[in-house]
Motif scaffolding. Structure first.
Motif, PDB file in Angstrom:
ATOM      1  N   ASP A 131      33.749  24.536  69.070  1.00  0.00           N
ATOM      2  CA  ASP A 131      32.677  25.747  69.149  1.00  0.00           C
ATOM      3  C   ASP A 131      31.673  24.903  68.859  1.00  0.00           C
ATOM      4  OD1 ASP A 131      31.135  27.825  69.528  1.00  0.00           O
ATOM      5  OD2 ASP A 131      32.590  28.177  70.942  1.00  0.00           O
ATOM      6  N   PRO A 132      30.486  24.971  69.626  1.00  0.00           N
ATOM      7  CA  PRO A 132      29.169  24.488  69.230  1.00  0.00           C
ATOM      8  C   PRO A 132      28.532  25.306  69.018  1.00  0.00           C
ATOM      9  CG  PRO A 132      29.079  24.750  71.728  1.00  0.00           C
ATOM     10  CD  PRO A 132      30.694  24.977  71.483  1.00  0.00           C
ATOM     11  N   LEU A 133      28.835  26.797  68.288  1.00  0.00           N
ATOM     12  CA  LEU A 133      28.653  27.637  67.271  1.00  0.00           C
ATOM     13  C   LEU A 133      28.867  27.175  66.699  1.00  0.00           C
ATOM     14  CD1 LEU A 133      26.275  30.269  66.406  1.00  0.00           C
ATOM     15  CD2 LEU A 133      28.512  31.497  67.209  1.00  0.00           C
ATOM     16  N   LEU A 134      30.066  27.157  65.935  1.00  0.00           N
ATOM     17  CA  LEU A 134      30.735  26.180  64.612  1.00  0.00           C
ATOM     18  C   LEU A 134      30.544  25.352  64.459  1.00  0.00           C
ATOM     19  CD1 LEU A 134      32.746  27.592  62.092  1.00  0.00           C
ATOM     20  CD2 LEU A 134      34.679  26.695  64.196  1.00  0.00           C
ATOM     21  N   LEU A 135      30.013  24.629  64.674  1.00  0.00           N
ATOM     22  CA  LEU A 135      29.442  23.043  64.432  1.00  0.00           C
ATOM     23  C   LEU A 135      28.085  23.118  63.831  1.00  0.00           C
ATOM     24  CD1 LEU A 135      30.820  21.441  67.141  1.00  0.00           C
ATOM     25  CD2 LEU A 135      31.928  21.624  64.518  1.00  0.00           C
ATOM     26  N   ASN A 136      27.155  24.406  64.187  1.00  0.00           N
ATOM     27  CA  ASN A 136      25.267  24.410  64.463  1.00  0.00           C
ATOM     28  C   ASN A 136      25.740  25.027  63.162  1.00  0.00           C
ATOM     29  OD1 ASN A 136      24.470  22.921  66.127  1.00  0.00           O
ATOM     30  ND2 ASN A 136      24.468  24.674  67.813  1.00  0.00           N
ATOM     31  N   PHE A 137      26.395  26.255  63.341  1.00  0.00           N
ATOM     32  CA  PHE A 137      26.547  26.561  61.315  1.00  0.00           C
ATOM     33  C   PHE A 137      27.384  25.662  60.261  1.00  0.00           C
ATOM     34  CE2 PHE A 137      26.513  31.241  63.195  1.00  0.00           C
ATOM     35  CZ  PHE A 137      25.602  31.713  62.168  1.00  0.00           C
ATOM     36  N   PHE A 138      28.196  24.658  60.943  1.00  0.00           N
ATOM     37  CA  PHE A 138      28.143  23.703  59.960  1.00  0.00           C
ATOM     38  C   PHE A 138      27.220  22.666  59.378  1.00  0.00           C
ATOM     39  CE2 PHE A 138      33.687  23.545  60.175  1.00  0.00           C
ATOM     40  CZ  PHE A 138      33.283  24.728  59.342  1.00  0.00           C
ATOM     41  N   LEU A 139      26.619  22.852  60.290  1.00  0.00           N
ATOM     42  CA  LEU A 139      25.262  21.587  59.973  1.00  0.00           C
ATOM     43  C   LEU A 139      24.245  22.103  59.078  1.00  0.00           C
ATOM     44  CD1 LEU A 139      24.132  18.760  60.422  1.00  0.00           C
ATOM     45  CD2 LEU A 139      22.924  20.149  63.227  1.00  0.00           C
ATOM     46  N   LEU A 140      24.062  23.382  59.643  1.00  0.00           N
ATOM     47  CA  LEU A 140      23.321  24.255  58.683  1.00  0.00           C
ATOM     48  C   LEU A 140      23.387  24.137  57.551  1.00  0.00           C
ATOM     49  CD1 LEU A 140      20.616  26.367  59.133  1.00  0.00           C
ATOM     50  CD2 LEU A 140      22.323  28.400  59.281  1.00  0.00           C
ATOM     51  N   PHE A 141      25.003  24.552  57.230  1.00  0.00           N
ATOM     52  CA  PHE A 141      25.411  25.174  55.915  1.00  0.00           C
ATOM     53  C   PHE A 141      24.468  23.651  54.988  1.00  0.00           C
ATOM     54  CE2 PHE A 141      26.314  28.975  57.198  1.00  0.00           C
ATOM     55  CZ  PHE A 141      25.886  30.101  56.647  1.00  0.00           C
ATOM     56  N   ILE A 142      25.080  22.816  55.797  1.00  0.00           N
ATOM     57  CA  ILE A 142      25.233  21.429  54.674  1.00  0.00           C
ATOM     58  C   ILE A 142      23.868  20.636  54.741  1.00  0.00           C
ATOM     59  CG2 ILE A 142      26.152  18.807  55.227  1.00  0.00           C
ATOM     60  CD1 ILE A 142      28.147  20.082  56.506  1.00  0.00           C
ATOM     61  N   SER A 143      23.321  21.103  55.510  1.00  0.00           N
ATOM     62  CA  SER A 143      21.308  21.184  55.094  1.00  0.00           C
ATOM     63  C   SER A 143      21.086  21.502  54.614  1.00  0.00           C
ATOM     64  CB  SER A 143      21.314  21.673  56.643  1.00  0.00           C
ATOM     65  OG  SER A 143      20.845  20.179  57.569  1.00  0.00           O
ATOM     66  N   MET A 144      21.103  23.325  53.998  1.00  0.00           N
ATOM     67  CA  MET A 144      20.565  23.810  52.569  1.00  0.00           C
ATOM     68  C   MET A 144      21.281  23.381  52.331  1.00  0.00           C
ATOM     69  SD  MET A 144      20.839  27.474  55.211  1.00  0.00           S
ATOM     70  CE  MET A 144      21.449  28.583  53.336  1.00  0.00           C
ATOM     71  N   TYR A 145      22.645  22.880  52.221  1.00  0.00           N
ATOM     72  CA  TYR A 145      23.626  22.068  51.128  1.00  0.00           C
ATOM     73  C   TYR A 145      22.709  20.892  50.273  1.00  0.00           C
ATOM     74  CZ  TYR A 145      26.740  19.098  47.915  1.00  0.00           C
ATOM     75  OH  TYR A 145      27.519  18.604  47.352  1.00  0.00           O
ATOM     76  N   ILE A 146      22.326  20.117  50.775  1.00  0.00           N
ATOM     77  CA  ILE A 146      21.950  18.451  50.236  1.00  0.00           C
ATOM     78  C   ILE A 146      20.719  19.010  50.144  1.00  0.00           C
ATOM     79  CG2 ILE A 146      20.981  16.932  51.816  1.00  0.00           C
ATOM     80  CD1 ILE A 146      22.894  16.378  53.854  1.00  0.00           C
ATOM     81  N   VAL A 147      19.710  20.328  50.981  1.00  0.00           N
ATOM     82  CA  VAL A 147      18.301  20.263  50.119  1.00  0.00           C
ATOM     83  C   VAL A 147      18.430  21.237  49.071  1.00  0.00           C
ATOM     84  CG1 VAL A 147      15.775  21.812  50.952  1.00  0.00           C
ATOM     85  CG2 VAL A 147      17.440  20.418  52.260  1.00  0.00           C
ATOM     86  N   GLY A 148      18.923  22.229  48.494  1.00  0.00           N
ATOM     87  CA  GLY A 148      19.169  22.827  47.590  1.00  0.00           C
ATOM     88  C   GLY A 148      19.322  21.213  46.568  1.00  0.00           C
ATOM     89  N   LEU A 149      20.907  21.119  47.013  1.00  0.00           N
ATOM     90  CA  LEU A 149      20.373  19.491  45.820  1.00  0.00           C
ATOM     91  C   LEU A 149      19.525  18.792  45.748  1.00  0.00           C
ATOM     92  CD1 LEU A 149      24.672  17.655  46.686  1.00  0.00           C
ATOM     93  CD2 LEU A 149      23.298  19.840  44.191  1.00  0.00           C
ATOM     94  N   GLY A 150      18.505  18.622  46.325  1.00  0.00           N
ATOM     95  CA  GLY A 150      17.369  17.978  46.398  1.00  0.00           C
ATOM     96  C   GLY A 150      16.997  18.214  45.448  1.00  0.00           C
ATOM     97  N   ILE A 151      16.435  19.147  45.463  1.00  0.00           N
ATOM     98  CA  ILE A 151      16.141  20.564  44.582  1.00  0.00           C
ATOM     99  C   ILE A 151      16.226  20.690  42.857  1.00  0.00           C
ATOM    100  CG2 ILE A 151      15.008  22.901  43.954  1.00  0.00           C
ATOM    101  CD1 ILE A 151      14.762  22.996  46.655  1.00  0.00           C
ATOM    102  N   GLN A 152      17.676  21.146  43.058  1.00  0.00           N
ATOM    103  CA  GLN A 152      18.039  21.048  41.756  1.00  0.00           C
ATOM    104  C   GLN A 152      18.100  19.852  41.020  1.00  0.00           C
ATOM    105  OE1 GLN A 152      21.861  22.566  42.772  1.00  0.00           O
ATOM    106  NE2 GLN A 152      21.466  23.895  41.870  1.00  0.00           N
ATOM    107  N   PHE A 153      18.308  18.883  41.357  1.00  0.00           N
ATOM    108  CA  PHE A 153      18.090  16.666  41.481  1.00  0.00           C
ATOM    109  C   PHE A 153      16.268  16.842  40.976  1.00  0.00           C
ATOM    110  CE2 PHE A 153      21.719  14.494  43.346  1.00  0.00           C
ATOM    111  CZ  PHE A 153      22.633  15.473  42.775  1.00  0.00           C
ATOM    112  N   ILE A 154      15.508  17.519  41.253  1.00  0.00           N
ATOM    113  CA  ILE A 154      13.961  16.918  41.051  1.00  0.00           C
ATOM    114  C   ILE A 154      13.230  17.830  40.018  1.00  0.00           C
ATOM    115  CG2 ILE A 154      11.487  17.479  41.678  1.00  0.00           C
ATOM    116  CD1 ILE A 154      12.307  16.913  44.215  1.00  0.00           C
ATOM    117  N   LEU A 155      14.470  19.261  39.722  1.00  0.00           N
ATOM    118  CA  LEU A 155      14.100  20.136  38.623  1.00  0.00           C
ATOM    119  C   LEU A 155      15.185  19.854  37.210  1.00  0.00           C
ATOM    120  CD1 LEU A 155      15.333  23.487  40.222  1.00  0.00           C
ATOM    121  CD2 LEU A 155      12.896  22.665  39.231  1.00  0.00           C
TER     122      LEU A 155
END
Length: 163
Positions: A131-155
């Motif tokens: 379902d596109p709704l589920l896949l969009n949620f997955f994309l959102l959470f994976i994007s948040m994960y990548i951004v969060g890791l990036g911030i942590q790596f900078i710290l």
């Protein structure tokens, strides 16, 4: 969708509680660490949730939710070992951060899938893993994960004492 068992309810409540404690740990310390009480509670609860997930997902045999449970167990083990022993040398803070932060994905992806397949009870939001709704949620959470890791790596890079 089958009814939620008692173990399923315990798993769900503990999983939501773990995520809340994990978010608190991230907000307060910027990292999940076993040496912090909130991190310790989060990681212990995550292990219990991951182990219980192996016992409750009975929809067609061993599937993606089981894989997430196994990955969560491995991530906690790798993160804990790396935090304690620094087995990766100067890269240990990064490996530890990847491991511990990844546990959020391993909580959230199956939780959102199960939630969208069950709620509302009379007409669930999705009826398919594609379902596109589920896949969009997955994309959102994976994007948040990548951004969060990036911030942590900078710290970590800027402030070695944070790691």
């Amino acid at each position: 969708m089958p009814a939620i068992s008692f173990l399923g309810w315990v798993h769900t409540i503990l999983g939501i509680s773990a995520l809340l404690v994990g978010f608190y740990s991230l907000a307060r310390y910027k990292f999940i660490k076993a040496r912090n009480l909130s991190g310790e509670i989060y990681l212990f609860a995550t292990l219990i949730v991951a182990i219980s997930s192996l016992l409750i997902y009975h929809q067609g045999g061993f599937g993606p939710a089981h894989v997430m449970g196994v990955l969560a167990i491995l991530a906690v083990m790798v993160g804990f070992l790396t935090e304690r022993k620094k087995i990766f040398g100067i890269f240990s803070p990064y490996i530890e951060t990847i491991a511990y932060t990844s546990t959020f994905l391993f909580h959230v992806l199956p939780a959102i899938t199960d939630g969208l397949r069950r709620l509302p009870p009379s007409d669930p939001f999705i009826d398919s893993f594609e379902d596109p709704l589920l896949l969009n949620f997955f994309l959102l959470f994976i994007s948040m994960y990548i951004v969060g890791l990036g911030i942590q790596f900078i710290l970590i890079f800027r402030n070695k004492h944070l790691a």
